[in-house]
Design an enzyme around this catalytic site. Structure first.
Site, PDB file in Angstrom:
ATOM      1  N   GLU A   1       3.124  -2.946  -0.280  1.00 19.09           N
ATOM      2  CA  GLU A   1       4.468  -2.633  -1.061  1.00 19.09           C
ATOM      3  C   GLU A   1       5.405  -3.780  -0.017  1.00 19.09           C
ATOM      4  OE1 GLU A   1       6.082   1.200  -1.988  1.00 19.09           O
ATOM      5  OE2 GLU A   1       7.751   0.462  -2.973  1.00 19.09           O
TER       6      GLU A   1
ATOM      7  N   HIS B   1       2.830  -4.734  -4.253  1.00 16.25           N
ATOM      8  CA  HIS B   1       3.355  -3.671  -4.746  1.00 16.25           C
ATOM      9  C   HIS B   1       4.951  -3.894  -5.135  1.00 16.25           C
ATOM     10  CE1 HIS B   1       3.226   0.384  -6.480  1.00 16.25           C
ATOM     11  NE2 HIS B   1       4.505   0.605  -6.013  1.00 16.25           N
TER      12      HIS B   1
ATOM     13  N   ASP C   1      10.252  -0.337  -5.980  1.00 11.84           N
ATOM     14  CA  ASP C   1      10.644   0.220  -7.178  1.00 11.84           C
ATOM     15  C   ASP C   1      12.074  -0.126  -7.276  1.00 11.84           C
ATOM     16  OD1 ASP C   1      11.410   1.271  -4.710  1.00 11.84           O
ATOM     17  OD2 ASP C   1      12.283   3.241  -5.664  1.00 11.84           O
TER      18      ASP C   1
ATOM     19  N   ASP D   1      -5.217  -6.336  -0.524  1.00 12.70           N
ATOM     20  CA  ASP D   1      -4.160  -7.151  -1.766  1.00 12.70           C
ATOM     21  C   ASP D   1      -4.346  -6.845  -2.888  1.00 12.70           C
ATOM     22  OD1 ASP D   1      -2.357  -8.672  -2.689  1.00 12.70           O
ATOM     23  OD2 ASP D   1      -3.605 -10.729  -2.111  1.00 12.70           O
TER      24      ASP D   1
END
Ligand SMILES: [Ca+2]
Ligand SMILES: [Ca+2]
Length: 574
Positions: free
Chosen positions: A547, A493, A180, A538
């Site tokens: 992530e 991710h 993020d 994956d």
């Protein structure tokens, strides 16, 4: 073609949600230093003997017998170990067992981890906020600047007399935390610490390292330049009025799968907290020591960090129980932690080592402190690691106590390693937490603190085994580091990797790894197994297993550097 086929096989068995047929022979896909312990995990279905083929010279380099079969509980698989430590000649090899497929190719060489170490540091550069990544540094992963963060609003939870709700402050730079685009002080704490510890303990390795970042060629080592990008942001997160530190700089909700420059929406600094203040105090005290010799390059920086550390410590002593919780309108990562005695111990240890003041030694309560493998919310292990590094600054009884406790943990971890069918430190379900790869690397980090005191070779070999595990000696035959090894994650991710239109993910990131919690959203594909070491997919949707995060990459930097620096050199043996 062979590798392409392997990728295809993995993808197929994952999408069928059946147990994936792993490679018959799993080993570190980057290879080994000549003087290292060298192990492979071999399926118990084959013959009793193994041989190592020297690929370039076209001959058998070593033959040996496999150890008896044993079942490794985290994967439920019977494996036999091949020990080829006796092979020390640099070259390109593969391992064969009659009746099984060949191992991935691997190298024995003096610099086998130099590239992955540099890439693991450069991953932090790729996650920089507030700056464009230029093609000359970032290659095909170049991108415009995201999140200037020069007008960040004070959230209601962080409002004070001098900075009421809605006040705009400037808080640029820093690294995006993970997949993020938010910036969190607590997770910055352990991440920055671990990178600075790598520098403090193995400076020779980093002095001449060229990361090809914008600061390459200036008068600071590139590792320190990279860490400064985040330290300079962290300094802006302290309220100059009272020394308190905001917990995070964030959107109110996570962004979609966009590039950083495509995101919209206000950014906020949210609530001051005790953990943020203490992690900040610890890191700034540590950084003040590290940057002291660089006064000419950065005049006043070391002193400024020391003052910032002391001010944050004072705030935490006056506000000892402010455990962070997300306000109702903020839904990004929480990093909440109500157990704060470990943060107090770590900050006290760093301030004591930096200032020498007796009050910090008293606050540290060393005699009663437990020692554990560190994580973002449990940082007491970092206090022990710093004290072990600086025993010359301690009284004799303190120095002895530190040596005893650190080597006690090292013995315990090496004991698990010795007893393991896979020769790994991760034995129980509790080791396969969210971010299990980083937990394993932090076990290696503590083994290395111990090895530096004890010179007990088993502890170094156990740390090597952890590096082997994340680079391929695991039941899925995966290197868990993007861009490295014969089979590596393609869909981490990580918003830039998903949204940039480049097939290959941004390189140098280690993914969280197997996680039997499997806490992904319902629209994610099913995992191939419920077994801890096989709980991995994956897929870009999998924040639970795939992530990336700054606190997971930092111990990869540390451990790859430590193994490179500490493995005995075999010049005389050639
Ligand atoms: Ca530099
Ligand atoms: Ca804690």
């Amino acid at each position: 073609m062979k590798h392409a086929f392997r990728f295809g096989l993995l993808a197929a068995c994952l999408s069928a949600a059946s147990l994936c047929q792993a490679d018959d022979i799993a080993l570190n896909q980057l290879g080994f230093l000549p003087g290292a312990a060298k192990l492979a995990a071999v399926s118990a279905r084959g013959a009793d003997a193994f041989r190592v083929i020297d690929v370039r010279r076209g001959r058998v380099a070593l033959e040996g017998r496999l150890a008896p079969a044993a079942t490794w509980e985290p994967s439920g698989q019977a494996v036999r170990l091949a020990d080829f430590s006796a092979l020390k000649l640099p070259g390109h090899y593969l391992l064969q067992v009659e009746g099984l497929g060949d191992s991935p190719g691997f190298e024995i060489g003096d610099n086998v981890y130099a590239e992955v170490n540099a890439a693991a540091i450069k991953a932090f550069y790729f996650n920089r906020a507030s700056t464009p990544l230029l093609p000359q540094h970032a290659g095909r992963w170049a991108r415009p600047a995201g999140h200037a963060d020069d007008k960040v609003l004070v959230h209601a939870s962080a409002a004070s007399a001098s900075r009421p709700e809605g006040t705009a402050i400037s808080s640029p730079k820093g690294w995006y935390d993970a997949g993020d685009y938010n910036k969190y002080i607590v997770n910055s704490g352990i991440s920055v610490y671990t990178l600075l510890a790598a520098w403090e303990q193995f400076p020779e390795l980093f002095k001449a390292q060229n990361l090809n970042i914008p600061e390459t060629g200036n008068s600071l080592p590139d590792l320190l330049d990279e860490v400064l990008w985040n330290l300079e942001w962290m300094l802006t997160m302290q309220d100059p009025a009272d020394g308190g530190v905001y917990h995070k700089l964030t959107n109110k909700s996570f962004d979609g799968n966009q590039m950083p420059h495509e995101t919209r929406g206000e950014r906020y600094v949210v609530a001051k907290g005790t953990a943020a203040a203490l992690d900040f105090a610890a890191v700034m005290a540590h950084a003040s020591r590290v940057f002291k010799p660089f006064e000419a390059q950065r005049p006043g920086l070391s002193a400024r960090m020391r003052e910032a550390s002391v001010a944050a410590w004072k705030w935490a002593r006056a506000n000892p129980q402010v455990a962070y919780k997300n306000p109702p309108d903020v839904r990004t990562g929480e990093y909440g932690d109500a157990k704060l005695d470990d943060e107090f111990a770590w900050a006290a240890a760093e301030l004591y080592l930096t200032t020498g003041e007796a009050g910090y030694r008293e606050a540290l309560k060393l005699e009663t402190q437990p020692i554990r493998v560190p994580s973002w919310g449990d940082v007491v292990g970092l206090a022990w690691a710093s004290l072990a590094q600086h025993r010359d600054k301690l009284s004799k009884p303190d120095a002895d106590l530190v040596a005893k406790r650190v080597s006690g943990l090292g013995d315990e971890l090496a004991g698990s390693w010795k007893a393991s069918a896979y020769r790994l430190t991760m034995e129980s379900k509790t080791d396969f937490v969210w971010g299990s790869n980083a937990h394993a690397l932090n076990q290696a980090l503590m083994l290395i603190q111990s090895y530096r005191l004890s010179s007990d070779r088993a502890q170094l070999d156990a740390a090597q085994s952890v590096l082997d595990y994340v680079l391929g000696r695991n039941p899925l035959g995966m290197s868990y580091v993007t861009g490295f090894g014969t089979r590596a994650p393609m869909h981490p991710h990580h918003r830039p990797s998903e949204a940039d239109g480049v097939d290959a993910p941004v390189p140098g990131f280690i993914v969280g790894g197997p996680n039997p919690g499997q806490q992904d959203q319902k629209n994610c594909p099913a995992y191939p197994s419920k077994l801890p070491a096989l709980s991995y997919i994956d897929h870009g949707c999998s924040y639970a297993a795939n992530e990336v995060a700054i606190n997971w990459n930092a111990p990869l930097v540390y451990v790859s550097a430590a193994i490179q620096a500490l493995t005995p050199n075999l010049e005389s043996a050639r």
